[in-house]
Motif scaffolding. Structure first.
Motif, mmCIF file in Angstrom:
data_model
loop_
_atom_site.group_PDB
_atom_site.id
_atom_site.type_symbol
_atom_site.label_atom_id
_atom_site.label_comp_id
_atom_site.label_asym_id
_atom_site.label_seq_id
_atom_site.Cartn_x
_atom_site.Cartn_y
_atom_site.Cartn_z
ATOM 1 N N TRP A 191 7.016 2.489 13.998
ATOM 2 C CA TRP A 191 7.748 2.597 13.112
ATOM 3 C C TRP A 191 6.735 3.494 11.682
ATOM 4 N N LEU B 53 19.757 5.617 -7.161
ATOM 5 C CA LEU B 53 19.800 6.018 -6.242
ATOM 6 C C LEU B 53 20.468 7.630 -5.660
ATOM 7 N N PHE C 286 17.509 3.468 2.092
ATOM 8 C CA PHE C 286 17.511 3.119 1.128
ATOM 9 C C PHE C 286 18.289 2.249 0.262
ATOM 10 N N ALA D 84 17.946 -1.525 1.514
ATOM 11 C CA ALA D 84 17.121 -2.033 0.787
ATOM 12 C C ALA D 84 16.186 -2.145 -1.066
ATOM 13 N N THR E 164 12.021 -10.141 6.380
ATOM 14 C CA THR E 164 12.807 -10.730 7.770
ATOM 15 C C THR E 164 11.905 -10.975 9.050
ATOM 16 N N CYS F 119 7.300 -3.603 1.051
ATOM 17 C CA CYS F 119 8.291 -2.798 1.123
ATOM 18 C C CYS F 119 7.748 -1.354 0.170
ATOM 19 N N GLY G 258 9.820 0.722 -1.022
ATOM 20 C CA GLY G 258 10.313 1.333 -2.441
ATOM 21 C C GLY G 258 9.416 0.930 -3.813
ATOM 22 N N SER H 264 10.881 1.367 -7.333
ATOM 23 C CA SER H 264 12.114 0.339 -8.234
ATOM 24 C C SER H 264 10.953 0.042 -9.107
HETATM 25 C C1 HEM Z 1 13.315 -4.859 -7.546
HETATM 26 C C2 HEM Z 1 13.382 -4.016 -5.833
HETATM 27 C C3 HEM Z 1 12.776 -4.127 -4.226
HETATM 28 C C4 HEM Z 1 12.062 -5.207 -4.009
HETATM 29 C C5 HEM Z 1 12.111 -7.011 -4.646
HETATM 30 C C6 HEM Z 1 12.355 -5.273 -3.141
HETATM 31 C C7 HEM Z 1 11.776 -6.096 -1.392
HETATM 32 C C8 HEM Z 1 11.196 -5.993 -0.339
HETATM 33 C C9 HEM Z 1 10.885 -6.317 0.685
HETATM 34 C C10 HEM Z 1 10.822 -8.144 1.124
HETATM 35 C C11 HEM Z 1 10.908 -5.789 2.034
HETATM 36 C C12 HEM Z 1 10.401 -6.360 3.057
HETATM 37 C C13 HEM Z 1 10.858 -6.112 3.926
HETATM 38 C C14 HEM Z 1 10.947 -7.296 5.472
HETATM 39 O O1 HEM Z 1 9.773 -8.077 5.743
HETATM 40 O O2 HEM Z 1 11.395 -7.638 6.486
HETATM 41 C C15 HEM Z 1 10.954 -4.885 2.017
HETATM 42 C C16 HEM Z 1 11.030 -3.822 2.736
HETATM 43 C C17 HEM Z 1 11.464 -2.713 1.999
HETATM 44 N N1 HEM Z 1 11.711 -1.626 1.077
HETATM 45 FE FE1 HEM Z 1 12.197 -2.401 -0.827
HETATM 46 N N2 HEM Z 1 12.035 -3.467 -2.622
HETATM 47 C C18 HEM Z 1 13.321 -3.309 -3.681
HETATM 48 C C19 HEM Z 1 13.512 -1.705 -3.657
HETATM 49 C C20 HEM Z 1 13.382 -0.905 -3.134
HETATM 50 C C21 HEM Z 1 13.659 0.496 -2.987
HETATM 51 C C22 HEM Z 1 13.981 1.254 -4.177
HETATM 52 C C23 HEM Z 1 13.598 1.105 -1.729
HETATM 53 C C24 HEM Z 1 13.613 2.803 -1.567
HETATM 54 C C25 HEM Z 1 14.776 3.260 -2.048
HETATM 55 C C26 HEM Z 1 13.158 0.464 -1.004
HETATM 56 C C27 HEM Z 1 13.310 0.193 0.628
HETATM 57 C C28 HEM Z 1 12.779 -0.013 1.355
HETATM 58 C C29 HEM Z 1 11.962 0.222 2.906
HETATM 59 C C30 HEM Z 1 12.164 1.656 3.321
HETATM 60 C C31 HEM Z 1 11.927 -1.189 3.393
HETATM 61 C C32 HEM Z 1 10.829 -1.782 4.838
HETATM 62 C C33 HEM Z 1 9.258 -0.670 4.937
HETATM 63 C C34 HEM Z 1 9.208 -1.219 6.357
HETATM 64 O O3 HEM Z 1 9.225 -2.114 6.756
HETATM 65 O O4 HEM Z 1 7.748 -0.325 6.721
HETATM 66 N N3 HEM Z 1 12.868 -1.618 -1.418
HETATM 67 N N4 HEM Z 1 11.096 -4.350 0.368
#
Ligand code: HEM
Length: 427
Positions: A48, A104, A224, A227, A299, A371, A373, A377
């Motif tokens: 990771w 996106l 992408f 999420a 998660t 997150c 992103g 976002s």
């Molecule tokens: C309002 C928009 C968004 C919300 C509310 C959101 C929320 C979250 C949350 C809660 C997690 C953690 C999940 C966990 O703990 O398992 C997460 C992880 C992630 N999000 Fe977002 N997300 C948003 C937009 C985006 C966008 C636009 C992208 C990519 C273009 C993105 C990519 C990711 C990725 C790659 C992870 C995993 C990170 C890791 O585990 O290192 N997200 N997101």
């Protein structure tokens, strides 16, 4: 409740191993081929860390506000069409879904889904079929059932094939970009902030910051979508809703936008500098995300060792599965005054949120697994909302079923499906 109160502490302590529904998907199922088990959202430990390292530069540079802004004329066109058709209102969640898919596609892969131009374009249809396919639980989990199901059901066959079609597209985009960058590393001489995420991730590889296998790259591109698409789409749709039912807040947000973009009767594309000058708009987006967090849980994860929460001897034993109920955290009346109300000022410099201790607000999660992103976002939402605020005033149509409170759709992602908005031009 435990997981809510201990949220901050767990993050600073030992959450690492992740347990997933993904473990139960057969290796050859379409979803496994699409997003796998080796993407950054799923893997743990050193693997990771190495993936975050190679992805971080792409997500922590200045964001492609030009790309986001370039989609807005098509949004204006769609709004105009509904105004001229006599309907007078537009489906907010359909609009934001189309917009965020195009955003996106363009900003992550330099690919045009044409979702705003044509909601039935080949790639929009393909993408929707892929998502529908994953929601068909039994055939997704049991390959033998899927085999039979595909034999008899044309719809399942189409959905199954769509996944492999999208996989091929992602592989082709990555292969092509990789070859281009290897042959001519300075080929993409766009401003750094307007480059797509795929280019930036491959440039990081060329600089020696890590490496991608073909599958890892595809699986991360897939993440992408999973999420980043519906999450941002829902956040925008809810923000439109809360600004519609709180006209005073909408007016205040518009005044801020006009003080930055000017009040001439013309569309203005906000620059990176402009986007830093919308603190009140940011508060509105944050408050929308508090009331309607698109991911209402993180998660589930297993604690790798005993974790003392320093709360009078409460210990979470090694191997416990813990989760955080983000929704409950955001509505906790011990933390938030009148939690049901939309009050952006909570997020002002000296507002309610600034007085909290620990992690009390986490739409994007928190800590190491926050997150990736967020900036992407938030930048997208700032551009979209500021341009809408400049051009329109909006409200709920008089027959809206959401006038007395938001009514959720019954789908997987809790979108306000039937939400319509009436936009009135300011110029
Ligand atoms: C309002 C928009 C968004 C919300 C509310 C959101 C929320 C979250 C949350 C809660 C997690 C953690 C999940 C966990 O703990 O398992 C997460 C992880 C992630 N999000 Fe977002 N997300 C948003 C937009 C985006 C966008 C636009 C992208 C990519 C273009 C993105 C990519 C990711 C990725 C790659 C992870 C995993 C990170 C890791 O585990 O290192 N997200 N997101």
């Amino acid at each position: 409740m435990a997981c809510i109160s201990y949220f901050g502490k767990l993050y600073t302590k030992n959450m690492s191993n992740t347990t997933f529904l993904m473990d139960y998907f057969p290796e050859d199922s379409p979803i496994m081929q699409f997003s796998g088990r080796d993407n950054v959202a799923i893997i743990n430990g050193e693997h990771w860390k190495s993936q975050r390292k190679i992805m971080n530069p792409a997500f922590h540079r200045s964001m492609p506000v030009g790309v986001f802004g370039s989609l807005m004329p098509s949004v204006f066109e769609l709004i105009e069409q509904t105004q001229n058709s006599g309907e007078g209102y537009i489906s907010a969640s359909k609009l934001t879904r189309r917009l965020t898919l195009d955003a996106l596609g363009k900003a992550a892969f330099d690919f045009d889904f044409f979702a705003l131009k044509d909601e039935n374009s080949v790639w929009v249809t393909t993408y929707n079929q892929v998502l529908e396919s994953f929601l068909e639980v039994i055939p997704t989990f049991v390959p033998a059932v899927d085999y039979v199901y595909r034999f008899f059901s044309r719809q399942r066959r189409e959905r199954y094939n769509a996944t492999f079609k999208l996989i091929s597209l992602l592989d082709d985009l990555a292969d092509k970009k990789r070859v281009e960058l290897q042959q001519k590393p300075d080929l993409d001489n766009k401003a750094q902030n307007e480059k797509d995420l795929l280019t930036l991730m491959l440039e990081a590889e060329i600089r020696g910051e890590g490496s991608w296998t073909k599958e890892e790259l595809r699986h991360n591109m897939a993440i992408f979508f999973l999420a980043g698409h519906d999450t941002t789409s829902n956040s925008l749709a809810f923000c439109l809703y809360y600004l519609a039912i709180n006209q005073d807040v909408q007016t205040k947000a518009r005044e801020e936008v006009l003080s930055v973009l000017g009040n001439d009767m013309e569309d203005v594309f906000p620059t990176l500098e402009d986007c830093k000058k919308f603190p009140y708009l940011d508060m509105c987006i944050k408050e929308g995300l508090r009331l309607q967090p698109p991911a209402n849980e993180i998660t589930p994860r297993l604690t790798p060792k005993d974790t003392d929460l320093d709360l009078g001897g409460i210990v979470i034993p090694r191997g416990s599965m813990v989760n955080v109920d983000i929704q409950a955290l955001h509505y906790n009346p011990n933390l938030w005054h009148e939690p049901e109300k939309f009050i952006p000022e909570r997020f002002a410099e000296n507002g309610e949120h600034s007085l909290h201790e620990g992690v009390t607000y986490a739409p994007f999660s928190s800590g190491g697994r926050v997150c990736l992103g967020i900036n992407f976002s938030m930048a997208e939402q700032r551009v979209v909302l500021s341009m809408l605020l400049k051009k329109y005033e909006w409200k709920l149509p008089s027959n809206s079923i959401h006038r007395e409170g938001i009514v959720m759709g019954q789908t997987f992602n809790l979108a306000p499906e039937s939400l319509t908005i009436q936009f009135n031009n300011r110029y």
